[in-house]
Design an enzyme around this catalytic site. Structure first.
Site, PDB file in Angstrom:
ATOM      1  N   LYS A 158       0.808  -1.234   0.000  1.00 16.77           N
ATOM      2  CA  LYS A 158       0.000   0.000   0.000  1.00 16.77           C
ATOM      3  C   LYS A 158       0.837   1.278   0.000  1.00 16.77           C
ATOM      4  O   LYS A 158       0.437   2.280  -0.586  1.00 16.77           O
ATOM      5  CB  LYS A 158      -0.926   0.026   1.223  1.00 16.77           C
ATOM      6  CG  LYS A 158      -2.138  -0.882   1.129  1.00 16.77           C
ATOM      7  CD  LYS A 158      -3.044  -0.624   2.327  1.00 16.77           C
ATOM      8  CE  LYS A 158      -4.258  -1.508   2.307  1.00 16.77           C
ATOM      9  NZ  LYS A 158      -5.228  -1.135   3.343  1.00 16.77           N
ATOM     10  N   ASP A 198     -10.111   3.362   1.963  1.00 11.34           N
ATOM     11  CA  ASP A 198     -10.304   3.000   3.373  1.00 11.34           C
ATOM     12  C   ASP A 198     -10.860   4.200   4.148  1.00 11.34           C
ATOM     13  O   ASP A 198     -11.620   4.028   5.100  1.00 11.34           O
ATOM     14  CB  ASP A 198      -8.982   2.573   4.021  1.00 11.34           C
ATOM     15  CG  ASP A 198      -8.514   1.209   3.533  1.00 11.34           C
ATOM     16  OD1 ASP A 198      -9.376   0.381   3.166  1.00 11.34           O
ATOM     17  OD2 ASP A 198      -7.287   0.966   3.508  1.00 11.34           O
TER      18      ASP A 198
END
Ligand code: ATR
Length: 283
Positions: A71, A107
């Site tokens: 990520k 997210d």
């Protein structure tokens, strides 16, 4: 599912990745909307990340999710990065826009939508006790700061990590009070919990096979909302204990759902069929 010569390919980069729920969730959504698209898991080793990101362009892969451990490290290989992703320092969604790789972090929005839909929580003006200082905590902190939380107490086992995170976000969000605390300091943990409108667990404690944190939940006010990012088990010890006290509490499967829904919408421009995606996660 029918694969044609024109089927668009989506996927997820991770290592390991075979446990991911995302293929089931996104393929169900493509099928429900009759889109000629498919979503597959790519097990990408860290040493191959740059070549794999380049292959998105050369092979016209339409979009990917990015998960552990890529990520953060994927960012240098992208052309643009959204404001949220920049603040989090991590990208979980990439759209290939005609060869331009655009990075996002869903997210952040996924967490906010889960808070709202599951426990009716709008973080504006709230005092928050945030457990953890890793990647998940950064996404939650970004969401809370960008949406007007009043005070955030970051509580972590390794206090130096909490302090680093608090200092970094305090620099960007001067109007919010952001403090760091050690999990081992019982007095300050108790006063953070006592003053919180919202308690969020962003540690991996309480996951199947990992012991839960020993927290003084008796200090929580009766109106304090509790959200646990852990979703396996579906009812964590933290959520069960909070519910026994009468607090509104939820675990994190809905954050997984809504981050997926936002990725889907970024890629396709269509409204994500959330109910179908939820069923694919079978909860
Ligand atoms: P993620 O991407 O899921 O946030 P991470 O970046 O590895 O994963 O962060 C894990 C977080 O859970 C950290 O805040 C970690 O605390 P430390 O910074 O002290 O390591 C926390 N954590 C994991 N296991 C824990 C445990 N058993 N007790 C307390 N905190 C724990």
């Amino acid at each position: 599912m029918k694969i044609s010569g024109a089927t668009k390919v989506y996927g997820i980069f991770g290592h390991p990745v075979s446990h991911s729920f995302s293929p089931a969730m996104h393929n169900a959504a493509f099928e429900a909307l009759g889109l000629d698209c498919v979503y597959v898991a790519f097990d990408v080793q860290p040493k191959d990340l740059e070549a794999s990101a380049g292959a998105l362009r050369t092979m016209s892969v339409a979009g990917i999710n990015v998960t552990v451990p890529h990520k953060e490290s994927v960012i240098p290989f992208l052309d643009t990065v959204s404001q949220e992703a920049e603040l989090v320092g991590a990208v979980n969604t990439v759209k290939n826009d005609g060869g331009v790789l655009k990075g996002y972090n869903t997210d952040v929005g996924g967490f906010l939508r889960a808070l709202k839909e599951d426990i009716g929580c709008e973080p504006g003006g709230m005092r928050v006790a945030l457990l953890g200082a890793g990647g998940a905590a950064r996404a939650v902190l970004t969401a809370l700061c960008m949406n007007g939380a009043r005070e955030i107490n970051v509580i972590n086992r390794t206090v130096a990590k909490a302090q680093g995170l608090a200092d970094e976000f305090q620099n960007s969000f001067e109007q919010i009070v952001i403090n760091a605390h050690g999990l081992a300091n019982a007095d300050s943990v108790e006063s953070c919990l006592a003053g919180a409108d919202l308690l969020v667990n962003c540690t991996s404690a309480g996951m199947k096979g990992v012991e839960s944190l020993a927290l003084p939940l008796e200090a929580l006010g009766s109106e304090t909302l509790v959200y646990d990012l852990v979703y396996n088990p579906l009812e964590t010890e933290l959520v069960a204990a909070a519910r026994r006290r009468g607090n509104l509490a939820e675990t994190g499967l809905s954050m997984l759902l809504y981050q997926g829904a936002e990725s889907f919408e970024i890629w396709t421009g269509a409204r994500a069929p959330v109910e179908v995606m939820k069923q694919a996660l079978s909860f």
